[in-house]
Design a protein around this motif. Sequence first.
Motif, PDB file in Angstrom:
ATOM      1  N   TRP A   1       0.815  -1.207   0.000  1.00 13.37           N
ATOM      2  CA  TRP A   1       0.000   0.000   0.000  1.00 13.37           C
ATOM      3  C   TRP A   1       0.846   1.254   0.000  1.00 13.37           C
ATOM      4  O   TRP A   1       2.039   1.226   0.293  1.00 13.37           O
ATOM      5  N   ALA A   2       0.187   2.359  -0.366  1.00  7.28           N
ATOM      6  CA  ALA A   2       0.839   3.662  -0.431  1.00  7.28           C
ATOM      7  C   ALA A   2      -0.184   4.731  -0.099  1.00  7.28           C
ATOM      8  O   ALA A   2      -1.384   4.548  -0.325  1.00  7.28           O
ATOM      9  N   HIS A   3       0.296   5.855   0.436  1.00  6.17           N
ATOM     10  CA  HIS A   3      -0.633   6.948   0.712  1.00  6.17           C
ATOM     11  C   HIS A   3       0.087   8.285   0.656  1.00  6.17           C
ATOM     12  O   HIS A   3       1.309   8.369   0.797  1.00  6.17           O
ATOM     13  N   CYS A   4      -0.712   9.315   0.441  1.00  7.49           N
ATOM     14  CA  CYS A   4      -0.239  10.700   0.474  1.00  7.49           C
ATOM     15  C   CYS A   4      -1.341  11.518   1.127  1.00  7.49           C
ATOM     16  O   CYS A   4      -2.473  11.546   0.625  1.00  7.49           O
ATOM     17  N   GLY A   5      -1.036  12.144   2.255  1.00  8.82           N
ATOM     18  CA  GLY A   5      -2.041  12.911   2.980  1.00  8.82           C
ATOM     19  C   GLY A   5      -2.549  12.171   4.197  1.00  8.82           C
ATOM     20  O   GLY A   5      -1.820  11.404   4.830  1.00  8.82           O
ATOM     21  N   ASP A   6      -3.832  12.347   4.525  1.00 10.94           N
ATOM     22  CA  ASP A   6      -4.359  11.754   5.757  1.00 10.94           C
ATOM     23  C   ASP A   6      -5.517  10.799   5.539  1.00 10.94           C
ATOM     24  O   ASP A   6      -6.240  10.475   6.483  1.00 10.94           O
ATOM     25  N   SER A   7      -5.723  10.331   4.316  1.00 13.44           N
ATOM     26  CA  SER A   7      -6.626   9.190   4.136  1.00 13.44           C
ATOM     27  C   SER A   7      -5.872   7.949   4.580  1.00 13.44           C
ATOM     28  O   SER A   7      -4.684   7.807   4.286  1.00 13.44           O
ATOM     29  N   ARG A   8      -6.550   7.047   5.270  1.00 15.90           N
ATOM     30  CA  ARG A   8      -5.843   5.965   5.973  1.00 15.90           C
ATOM     31  C   ARG A   8      -6.156   4.574   5.443  1.00 15.90           C
ATOM     32  O   ARG A   8      -7.210   4.339   4.844  1.00 15.90           O
ATOM     33  N   LEU A   9      -5.247   3.664   5.727  1.00 15.49           N
ATOM     34  CA  LEU A   9      -5.461   2.221   5.581  1.00 15.49           C
ATOM     35  C   LEU A   9      -5.278   1.577   6.948  1.00 15.49           C
ATOM     36  O   LEU A   9      -4.336   1.925   7.684  1.00 15.49           O
ATOM     37  N   TYR A  10      -6.179   0.655   7.285  1.00 15.22           N
ATOM     38  CA  TYR A  10      -6.078  -0.168   8.486  1.00 15.22           C
ATOM     39  C   TYR A  10      -6.035  -1.637   8.066  1.00 15.22           C
ATOM     40  O   TYR A  10      -6.809  -2.054   7.199  1.00 15.22           O
ATOM     41  N   LEU A  11      -5.174  -2.419   8.699  1.00 19.73           N
ATOM     42  CA  LEU A  11      -5.139  -3.869   8.511  1.00 19.73           C
ATOM     43  C   LEU A  11      -5.424  -4.524   9.849  1.00 19.73           C
ATOM     44  O   LEU A  11      -4.697  -4.301  10.825  1.00 19.73           O
ATOM     45  N   VAL A  12      -6.498  -5.330   9.898  1.00 22.24           N
ATOM     46  CA  VAL A  12      -6.944  -5.976  11.142  1.00 22.24           C
ATOM     47  C   VAL A  12      -6.885  -7.485  10.970  1.00 22.24           C
ATOM     48  O   VAL A  12      -7.350  -8.025   9.959  1.00 22.24           O
ATOM     49  N   ARG A  13      -6.321  -8.155  11.963  1.00 22.80           N
ATOM     50  CA  ARG A  13      -6.204  -9.623  11.928  1.00 22.80           C
ATOM     51  C   ARG A  13      -6.516 -10.180  13.318  1.00 22.80           C
ATOM     52  O   ARG A  13      -5.903  -9.776  14.310  1.00 22.80           O
ATOM     53  N   GLY A  14      -7.448 -11.106  13.377  1.00 23.45           N
ATOM     54  CA  GLY A  14      -7.756 -11.741  14.648  1.00 23.45           C
ATOM     55  C   GLY A  14      -8.150 -10.774  15.739  1.00 23.45           C
ATOM     56  O   GLY A  14      -7.827 -10.969  16.913  1.00 23.45           O
ATOM     57  N   GLY A  15      -8.833  -9.699  15.367  1.00 23.07           N
ATOM     58  CA  GLY A  15      -9.282  -8.728  16.354  1.00 23.07           C
ATOM     59  C   GLY A  15      -8.232  -7.728  16.772  1.00 23.07           C
ATOM     60  O   GLY A  15      -8.466  -6.933  17.684  1.00 23.07           O
ATOM     61  N   LYS A  16      -7.072  -7.738  16.119  1.00 20.29           N
ATOM     62  CA  LYS A  16      -5.995  -6.818  16.487  1.00 20.29           C
ATOM     63  C   LYS A  16      -5.574  -5.970  15.289  1.00 20.29           C
ATOM     64  O   LYS A  16      -5.621  -6.412  14.155  1.00 20.29           O
ATOM     65  N   LEU A  17      -5.160  -4.739  15.605  1.00 18.74           N
ATOM     66  CA  LEU A  17      -4.659  -3.838  14.577  1.00 18.74           C
ATOM     67  C   LEU A  17      -3.227  -4.225  14.235  1.00 18.74           C
ATOM     68  O   LEU A  17      -2.327  -4.123  15.061  1.00 18.74           O
ATOM     69  N   VAL A  18      -3.005  -4.683  13.009  1.00 17.58           N
ATOM     70  CA  VAL A  18      -1.684  -5.112  12.561  1.00 17.58           C
ATOM     71  C   VAL A  18      -0.901  -3.947  11.985  1.00 17.58           C
ATOM     72  O   VAL A  18       0.311  -3.823  12.206  1.00 17.58           O
ATOM     73  N   ALA A  19      -1.584  -3.056  11.256  1.00 13.44           N
ATOM     74  CA  ALA A  19      -0.893  -1.931  10.628  1.00 13.44           C
ATOM     75  C   ALA A  19      -1.869  -0.799  10.370  1.00 13.44           C
ATOM     76  O   ALA A  19      -3.064  -1.025  10.175  1.00 13.44           O
ATOM     77  N   ARG A  20      -1.332   0.427  10.387  1.00 12.79           N
ATOM     78  CA  ARG A  20      -2.103   1.607  10.025  1.00 12.79           C
ATOM     79  C   ARG A  20      -1.153   2.622   9.404  1.00 12.79           C
ATOM     80  O   ARG A  20      -0.027   2.776   9.860  1.00 12.79           O
ATOM     81  N   THR A  21      -1.615   3.308   8.373  1.00 13.95           N
ATOM     82  CA  THR A  21      -0.804   4.358   7.788  1.00 13.95           C
ATOM     83  C   THR A  21      -0.653   5.523   8.766  1.00 13.95           C
ATOM     84  O   THR A  21      -1.501   5.745   9.628  1.00 13.95           O
TER      85      THR A  21
END
Length: 303
Positions: free
Chosen positions: A114-134
């Motif tokens: 993934w890639a981003h510019c600015g403050d729109s976000r990506l969240y990755l959730v696995r097994g009820g836990k936050l694995v990654a966020r931009t």
Amino acid sequence: MRFSVYQVSRKGGREKNEDRMGYCYTRDSGLFALADGMGGHPEGEVASQLALQTLAAAFQREAKSSLKSPLRFLQDAILAGHHQLLRYATEKGLVDTPRTTVVACVLQGRAAFWAHCGDSRLYLVRGGKLVARTRDHSYTELQQTLSQVVPIDAKFNRSVLFTCLGSPGKPVVDTVGPVTLQTGDRLIVCSDGLWSQLDDEEIVELLATRSLSDAVPEMVERALRNGGQHGDNVTVLAVEWEAVEESDSAAGVSTRSLGEDVFASTIQASLGETVTGDLDEAEIERSIREINEAIQRSAKKRP
């Protein structure tokens, strides 16, 4: 490749919806993207639409049927969107350039990029836990990071960004990947109208405990209630990854039967037509509803 997807976009308390989202896929690769046109600059809805069109056109051109380098693709396609905005402003004789944030994710093989510019976000959730966020390209987020090293007294408005597409300088584009996926992983891309009204824990809890078709509308409705009559546009596109195609699950989209040159998209990919940016709220919601209904119908069919 198999995935489930659900999306919602609402105008909130704003005069118009300047958020845009959509996805494209081939047999072996998928692109999921969202852009949020920036207020205070002209034609934010045009900026977000152009950014997504540029991404989709690049994906259609390069995903045959997979991308050679997903990270390079994301970097180049997002910068191409930036140049499209500069060109548009020049052709229209605009004093200021339309501007937008963007976040985009490629699913390919068993990995996410993934890639981003600015403050729109990506969240990755696995097994009820936050694995990654931009991490937002905002002075607030930068301040929080730097304050662990150098104390900073000044307080910044969270909405003030130091980079975006359409800005005078070259945009900052952060990339991540490959991140290996597991069956049931959930990713969302969203505009700041969502995360500014719900904390990360609430977003994760909804994604972890409900189906996408329940979780996404609920988090959007909560954000709208919290934002009130002056709240921002709220847009969410959510994906559940189901890598094991032999699974009995029939939900969502399966790409294994697609031909090598087949390309499907919910984003208008042609850049040859004039961008009017005049989609109203009813048209946006009708388009999203039709896409979601088609997905739900396909979920009832056994492959």
